[in-house]
Design a protein around this motif. Structure first.
Motif, PDB file in Angstrom:
ATOM      1  N   HIS A 128       0.703  -1.438  -0.083  1.00 32.74           N
ATOM      2  CA  HIS A 128       0.245   0.325   0.468  1.00 32.74           C
ATOM      3  C   HIS A 128       0.994   1.066  -0.085  1.00 32.74           C
ATOM      4  CE1 HIS A 128      -3.835  -2.946   0.871  1.00 32.74           C
ATOM      5  NE2 HIS A 128      -3.050  -3.159   2.006  1.00 32.74           N
ATOM      6  N   ARG A 129       0.656   2.153  -0.900  1.00 36.38           N
ATOM      7  CA  ARG A 129       1.344   3.169  -1.049  1.00 36.38           C
ATOM      8  C   ARG A 129       0.154   4.458  -0.501  1.00 36.38           C
ATOM      9  NH1 ARG A 129       4.085   0.574  -1.202  1.00 36.38           N
ATOM     10  NH2 ARG A 129       5.686  -0.383  -2.157  1.00 36.38           N
ATOM     11  N   SER A 130      -1.102   4.433   0.428  1.00 37.06           N
ATOM     12  CA  SER A 130      -1.898   5.252   0.807  1.00 37.06           C
ATOM     13  C   SER A 130      -2.584   4.751   1.763  1.00 37.06           C
ATOM     14  CB  SER A 130      -2.652   6.154  -0.345  1.00 37.06           C
ATOM     15  OG  SER A 130      -2.729   5.735  -1.333  1.00 37.06           O
ATOM     16  N   VAL A 131      -3.190   5.405   2.428  1.00 34.92           N
ATOM     17  CA  VAL A 131      -4.428   4.910   3.390  1.00 34.92           C
ATOM     18  C   VAL A 131      -5.789   4.596   2.765  1.00 34.92           C
ATOM     19  CG1 VAL A 131      -5.752   5.380   5.845  1.00 34.92           C
ATOM     20  CG2 VAL A 131      -3.119   5.737   5.411  1.00 34.92           C
ATOM     21  N   SER A 132      -5.972   5.757   2.240  1.00 36.28           N
ATOM     22  CA  SER A 132      -7.119   5.438   0.801  1.00 36.28           C
ATOM     23  C   SER A 132      -6.517   4.651  -0.384  1.00 36.28           C
ATOM     24  CB  SER A 132      -7.081   6.789   0.235  1.00 36.28           C
ATOM     25  OG  SER A 132      -6.672   6.845  -0.919  1.00 36.28           O
ATOM     26  N   ASN A 133      -5.394   3.923  -0.853  1.00 35.73           N
ATOM     27  CA  ASN A 133      -5.424   2.518  -1.675  1.00 35.73           C
ATOM     28  C   ASN A 133      -5.612   1.476  -0.560  1.00 35.73           C
ATOM     29  OD1 ASN A 133      -3.126   0.251  -2.251  1.00 35.73           O
ATOM     30  ND2 ASN A 133      -4.123   0.980  -4.205  1.00 35.73           N
ATOM     31  N   PHE A 134      -5.091   1.462   0.866  1.00 33.01           N
ATOM     32  CA  PHE A 134      -5.282   0.759   1.882  1.00 33.01           C
ATOM     33  C   PHE A 134      -7.305   0.456   1.996  1.00 33.01           C
ATOM     34  CE2 PHE A 134      -6.867  -0.608   6.130  1.00 33.01           C
ATOM     35  CZ  PHE A 134      -6.221  -1.547   6.390  1.00 33.01           C
ATOM     36  N   ILE A 135      -7.859   1.749   2.103  1.00 27.94           N
ATOM     37  CA  ILE A 135      -9.388   1.414   2.532  1.00 27.94           C
ATOM     38  C   ILE A 135     -10.023   0.983   1.226  1.00 27.94           C
ATOM     39  CG2 ILE A 135     -11.408   2.661   3.036  1.00 27.94           C
ATOM     40  CD1 ILE A 135      -9.640   2.399   5.232  1.00 27.94           C
ATOM     41  N   MET A 136      -9.555   1.095   0.298  1.00 30.40           N
ATOM     42  CA  MET A 136     -10.345   0.806  -0.993  1.00 30.40           C
ATOM     43  C   MET A 136     -10.515  -1.055  -1.507  1.00 30.40           C
ATOM     44  SD  MET A 136     -12.197   3.127  -2.438  1.00 30.40           S
ATOM     45  CE  MET A 136     -12.737   2.161  -3.448  1.00 30.40           C
ATOM     46  N   ASN A 137      -9.102  -1.123  -0.876  1.00 30.51           N
ATOM     47  CA  ASN A 137      -8.751  -2.710  -1.258  1.00 30.51           C
ATOM     48  C   ASN A 137      -8.959  -3.594  -0.457  1.00 30.51           C
ATOM     49  OD1 ASN A 137      -6.650  -4.846  -2.258  1.00 30.51           O
ATOM     50  ND2 ASN A 137      -6.784  -4.996   0.028  1.00 30.51           N
ATOM     51  N   LEU A 138     -10.036  -3.074   1.017  1.00 34.90           N
ATOM     52  CA  LEU A 138     -10.112  -3.685   1.742  1.00 34.90           C
ATOM     53  C   LEU A 138     -12.056  -3.906   1.358  1.00 34.90           C
ATOM     54  CD1 LEU A 138     -10.342  -4.880   5.188  1.00 34.90           C
ATOM     55  CD2 LEU A 138     -10.925  -3.066   5.828  1.00 34.90           C
ATOM     56  N   ILE A 139     -12.129  -2.460   1.316  1.00 27.10           N
ATOM     57  CA  ILE A 139     -13.976  -2.889   0.568  1.00 27.10           C
ATOM     58  C   ILE A 139     -14.411  -3.311  -0.376  1.00 27.10           C
ATOM     59  CG2 ILE A 139     -14.666  -0.708   2.554  1.00 27.10           C
ATOM     60  CD1 ILE A 139     -14.949   0.385  -0.039  1.00 27.10           C
ATOM     61  N   SER A 140     -13.205  -3.741  -1.313  1.00 33.98           N
ATOM     62  CA  SER A 140     -13.437  -4.310  -2.719  1.00 33.98           C
ATOM     63  C   SER A 140     -13.350  -5.945  -2.311  1.00 33.98           C
ATOM     64  CB  SER A 140     -12.545  -3.615  -3.912  1.00 33.98           C
ATOM     65  OG  SER A 140     -11.423  -3.989  -3.516  1.00 33.98           O
ATOM     66  N   ALA A 141     -12.504  -6.202  -1.574  1.00 36.01           N
ATOM     67  CA  ALA A 141     -12.577  -7.789  -1.230  1.00 36.01           C
ATOM     68  C   ALA A 141     -13.276  -8.038  -0.302  1.00 36.01           C
ATOM     69  CB  ALA A 141     -10.989  -7.788  -0.057  1.00 36.01           C
ATOM     70  N   LEU A 142     -13.881  -7.043   0.778  1.00 38.10           N
ATOM     71  CA  LEU A 142     -15.066  -7.966   0.984  1.00 38.10           C
ATOM     72  C   LEU A 142     -16.264  -7.901   0.295  1.00 38.10           C
ATOM     73  CD1 LEU A 142     -15.104  -5.746   3.922  1.00 38.10           C
ATOM     74  CD2 LEU A 142     -14.868  -7.775   4.067  1.00 38.10           C
ATOM     75  N   GLY A 143     -16.674  -6.351  -1.159  1.00 37.01           N
ATOM     76  CA  GLY A 143     -17.473  -6.628  -1.991  1.00 37.01           C
ATOM     77  C   GLY A 143     -17.557  -8.083  -2.782  1.00 37.01           C
TER      78      GLY A 143
END
Length: 304
Positions: free
Chosen positions: A263-278
């Motif tokens: 991860h290179r940003s916090v927003s990238n981490f959040i998007m990766n997490l919620i898209s994985a849940l989806g």
């Protein structure tokens, strides 16, 4: 199921949701400090295409998102995404679908409580423990916490799922937040009713009373140093079905890849997490509680 069919199915579901979402929010634009409403500049990729690309990555075929986007989306699937932008531009665009993706999870993808709920948490490290002081991306955000697998620098994902293996709700906290924190259950318990099955780490009279006031009965196992007490056979049986949520955590980590150090940003981490849940919501191999139980299981449970 073929790749083409899965991508098409995923896009159709997401696109239908985005049409309803845009229709409901048409004209409700946020105003800046000057009181002027500003529209977002139209991108080559639609919101539904961005969400489809984000979710399909987590089906486990690729391990690196950049390789997935450049060689699969812009290569193999070029006819499906003819207006695909450059990789750097896509990374900039993915954060614009955060609210759509969150609404999609809560209103369309996540399951509903059936009266039987399992709860558990899992650590999400953002870097190796030896490099936690040098990590600049999550400086001041990630915390140190200790779980069953040892120390971790990062976050903790709290999940609640039903007996059909469907995620109901999730909470992301620092790694040092206790599983029994009432603030976590203020979010997790909003949609719950009936019985909540958890491991021994959730034993707390305060938490039991907090949930009982909302009509939720917390059921946990007993520690070795606790006095034995009678437990209904049904509760013992369902405690043995906690493998459902443990399997979900395993699939999120090993298939959907919610854990990595790129991860290179916090927003990238959040998007990766919620898209994985989806993406997990569309997996074909979700764990489920068995409807029938064999004689051997019954014998073992009576000795529990």
């Amino acid at each position: 199921m073929t790749t083409d069919y899965k991508v098409t199915e995923l896009f159709c579901i997401i696109d239908e949701f985005c049409k309803h979402f845009d229709a409901e929010n048409a004209g409700n634009l946020l105003e800046d400090n000057s009181g002027v409403k500003r529209r977002r500049r139209a991108a080559s990729l639609s919101d539904s295409e961005i969400m489809t690309i984000l979710l399909y990555f987590h089906f486990g075929t690729f391990r690196n998102f950049k390789h997935y986007y450049l060689f699969f989306i812009k290569g193999t699937m070029k006819s499906y995404f003819p207006k695909a932008v450059s990789y750097n531009r896509f990374v900039e665009l993915e954060s614009r679908v955060f609210f759509q993706l969150m609404f999609f999870l809560n209103l369309g993808a996540f399951g509903r409580c059936t009266g039987i709920t399992f709860v558990d948490s899992t650590m999400i490290p953002v870097c190796h423990n030896l490099r936690r002081y040098a990590n600049k991306v999550f400086k001041g955000i990630a915390t140190d916490g200790k779980g069953t697998m040892g120390w971790c620098h990062g976050f903790k994902l709290h999940l609640a799922c039903n007996d059909r293996g469907e995620i109901i709700a999730f909470v992301l906290t620092g790694a040092n937040v206790s599983d029994k924190d009432p603030n976590v259950f203020k979010v997790l318990a909003k949609r719950l009713y009936g019985k909540l099955f958890a491991d021994k780490g959730y034993i707390s009279q305060k938490l039991f009373d907090f949930l009982f006031e909302d009509g939720i009965q917390l059921v946990t196992g007993l520690r070795v140093n606790m006095k034995n007490k009678l437990m209904p056979f049904y509760d013992r049986m369902m405690l043995r079905k906690r493998y459902i949520i443990e399997t979900i955590n395993d699939m999120l980590k090993n298939t959907a890849q919610i854990v990595h150090s790129r991860h290179r940003s916090v927003s990238n981490f959040i998007m990766n997490l919620i898209s994985a849940l989806g993406a997990y919501c569309f997996f074909d191999n979700k764990p489920k509680a068995l409807q029938g139980y064999c004689i051997e299981d019954t014998k073992q449970l009576t000795l529990f």
